[in-house]
Design an enzyme around this catalytic site. Structure first.
Site: not given
Lengths: 326, 340
Positions: A60, A129
């Site tokens: 990321e 999540h």
């Protein structure tokens, strides 16, 4: 006019901008050949080719750093961070790099990029999540933060974000991907910094964002039918820039304000808006400013538990009716 | 560890040429004199905040910068004065920024750790360790995508090799075959702690290269010729589509990590040993070997000193930044408005 899912609106929005401008490029994990884990980028690789739609490793920091370097030197990247929770592993770019480079360099550095990310709860994915992280981003000077609730807004606000000269965090709600809405034909370009009054009303203003928008609308219908309370529902859409004029104008009319926030309570976006109302519209108010939020708690996984922790239609109805009748 | 870098092959080799050699020397002297001046200005309390000097590391900055073409891009760390000066940014602009004056590179809004001059190809100095390696990848991706021939050169210290962004960027650059050069200035200390105490391999950058399919490269970072030659090789490879390089340059900082650090953790005699291999001392000898007269060398040095003196006086006389720039350039419209 055609009916489109929120998911397909993402695809159409990206395609619209990539067709318009060859400097728009797109990178992220599993976004190209696989079409995205939420299937919100299907077909873009086939349409625009491997140079413009690029799969990345699970890195990321590399994704956001590369997007920034490309943006600084002439491209208009769209970067996907698969789940918004993962912003935590590349927060340096969100907090320190994108938003401060222009200021620190006295205006030399530009950073026109969009970070698209799957935000929000409802998928039973648990605490890492499912979060709503809009407040993580909203607090940082130099960023813009957008969260659409409908397919038409997805296309229009995504186009506005890609064309914007500043870094934009574009929060797509995972639970909205399968939802449908009418979308006009042809190019759609909206405007950042504009809230939308989705349901006019005279008794109370309900401010909502993303998945909370359909819940606020449903609650408003119930409040009208069962309690005779006529609510004005505003989709805030853009947290930065923030359309305070639409919000303050509504409060001047209804004299009441409620926020419905999926983020955990502390420092949620509603707190900032309520402080603005308290500061600038205090004498318009007939009652307390009330925030309806997820509690200060991580999100559970089991469906019953997850459903119970988020603001829902019944909680909105209860808080609004009790507040107005007390 | 901490062995003084092995001298490069000093056999007379005229591949570099006199013009470039004089430029390499002058660039190193500019950095030396400007950094020394920055230090002196601290002591006079005219430079506030922190600062990270490159005294002793001048050859790395000079070698890579002189080998660049206009349009090539430099990405620096908070120890970035040297790389900024090496690209030709005027000393006055750098000292003005350190002194918080209106004539500074960013009018005092960035400070020592964020020197940036895009017109000189200095694309920023980044104060979060590792952040700029992925950013340099992005600039290189743009060059690759647009078919442009510039290279992105990213400088960092040995400490950076232990942060995640280093490894993400190396893998990313290798997989995408990007025209980016990663330059590790191994000065043997991450900050105050010897790099060897906290790293699993002896060469913190080069020993990781194989993990990313890259060549293992360690060079004498105190010899500007060695640096220049390696830089040219890496740039040529990148421009030809050969992908990234990772180059570990062995060098040593003569001062502490930052203004606050007297560097008392160094073993006795270490600094002195490295000072014998002072890059500017080495290069003076090199120029003499190539028949450059002492008078010409001294003329370069005195010219640089005059420039630094002149810049210092201009900065001392320069106004402080006006308060009306406090909230400018937060957003691209020039202001800071976040609401209507």
């Amino acid at each position: 006019m055609a009916e489109l899912t929120y998911r397909d609106a993402v695809i159409r929005g990206i395609a619209q901008e990539m067709e318009r401008d060859p400097d728009v490029v797109f990178l992220g994990e599993d976004i190209a050949k696989a079409g995205g884990v939420f299937k919100a980028t299907v077909g873009l690789y086939e349409q625009f080719g491997p140079l413009r739609v690029r799969d990345t490793p699970i890195s990321e920091q590399a994704i956001l750093g590369a997007a920034m370097g490309a943006a600084m030197t002439g491209l208009k990247p769209i970067a996907e961070i698969m789940f918004s929770d993962f912003i935590a592993v590349c927060f340096d770019y969100i907090a320190n790099e994108f938003p401060k480079s222009r200021y620190m360099t006295n205006g030399q550095t530009k950073c026109p990029l969009v970070v698209r990310t799957g935000n929000g709860a409802g998928s039973r994915f648990g605490a890492q999540h499912s979060q709503s992280v809009e407040n993580w981003c909203m607090m940082i000077p130099g960023l813009k933060v957008v969260a659409p609730s409908s397919p038409a807004d997805v296309i229009g606000l995504l186009a506005a974000s890609v064309r914007d000269p500043d870094p934009v965090i574009f929060l797509e709600h995972k639970s909205l991907y399968p939802t449908k809405g009418e979308v006009p034909d042809g190019e759609i370009v909206d405007k950042l910094g504009t809230a939308k009054i989705l349901r006019p009303g005279k008794d109370a203003t309900i401010l909502a964002l993303a998945l909370m928008v359909p819940r606020a609308l449903a609650a408003a219908e119930k409040l009208a039918a069962e309690h005779g309370i006529d609510c004005e529902v505003i989709d805030v859409r853009s947290l930065v820039p923030l359309d305070t004029q639409t919000i303050l104008g509504s409060v001047a009319k209804t004299h009441r304000a409620f926020s419905v926030e999926e983020n955990p309570r502390l420092c949620g976006w509603g707190a900032e808006i309520m402080s603005i109302i308290a500061d600038e519209a205090f004498y318009d108010l007939d009652g307390p400013l009330v925030r309806i939020t997820t509690p200060h708690c991580p999100l559970p996984s089991a469906d019953v538990l997850e459903d119970a922790i988020l603001p829902n239609v019944d909680r909105i109805v209860e808080r609004v009716s009790k507040t107005l009748n007390s | 560890m901490n062995d003084v870098a092995r001298p490069a092959n000093t056999a007379l080799n005229d591949d570099i040429g006199e013009d470039v050699r004089l430029k390499l020397f002058e660039t190193q002297v500019v950095i030396r004199e400007a950094e020394q001046r920055a230090y002196d200005l601290f002591l006079q309390n005219l430079v506030k905040g922190t600062s990270h000097l490159s005294l002793g590391q001048e050859a790395v900055a000079a070698g890579f910068a002189v080998a660049m073409k206009p349009g090539d891009l430099s990405f620096c760390t908070y120890r970035g004065h040297a790389h900024t000066l090496a690209r030709g940014v005027p000393v006055e602009k750098v000292l003005g920024e350190l002194m918080g004056r209106d004539n500074g590179l960013m009018r005092g809004k960035g400070g020592s750790m964020h020197l940036t001059s895009e017109e000189h190809g200095v694309m920023g100095s980044y104060a979060i360790i590792g952040a700029h390696l992925p950013i340099a990848c992005g600039a290189a991706w743009r060059a690759q995508y647009k078919g442009q021939k510039d290279v992105s050169v990213c400088f960092f210290g040995d400490g950076t090799t232990n942060i995640g962004a280093f490894h993400e960027a190396l893998n990313f650059a290798a997989v995408w075959k990007l025209p980016v050069i990663f330059v590790c200035e191994n000065n043997f200390y991450m900050e105050y702690t010897p790099i060897g105490d906290v790293t699993a391999v002896p060469h913190p950058a080069a020993d990781r290269a194989s993990a990313y399919g890259l060549e293992r490269i360690v060079i004498d970072g105190n010899d500007a010729d060695a640096v220049y030659r390696e830089a040219m090789k890496a740039y040529d490879k990148a421009r030809a589509g050969g992908g990234p390089s990772l180059i570990e340059c062995l060098t040593y900082r003569h001062s502490g990590h930052s203004r606050a650090d007297p560097a008392k953790y160094r073993p006795e005699g270490e600094l002195e040993r490295w000072k014998e291999r002072d890059p500017i001392k080495i290069y003076r000898e090199r120029l003499k070997q190539f028949g450059i007269a002492d008078a010409q060398i001294e003329k370069i040095v005195s010219g640089v000193k005059a420039t630094v003196d002149d810049a210092t006086e201009k900065c001392k006389a320069a106004p402080i930044p006006p308060l009306d720039i406090l909230t400018t350039d937060v957003y691209a419209d020039g202001g800071w408005a976040w609401r209507n």
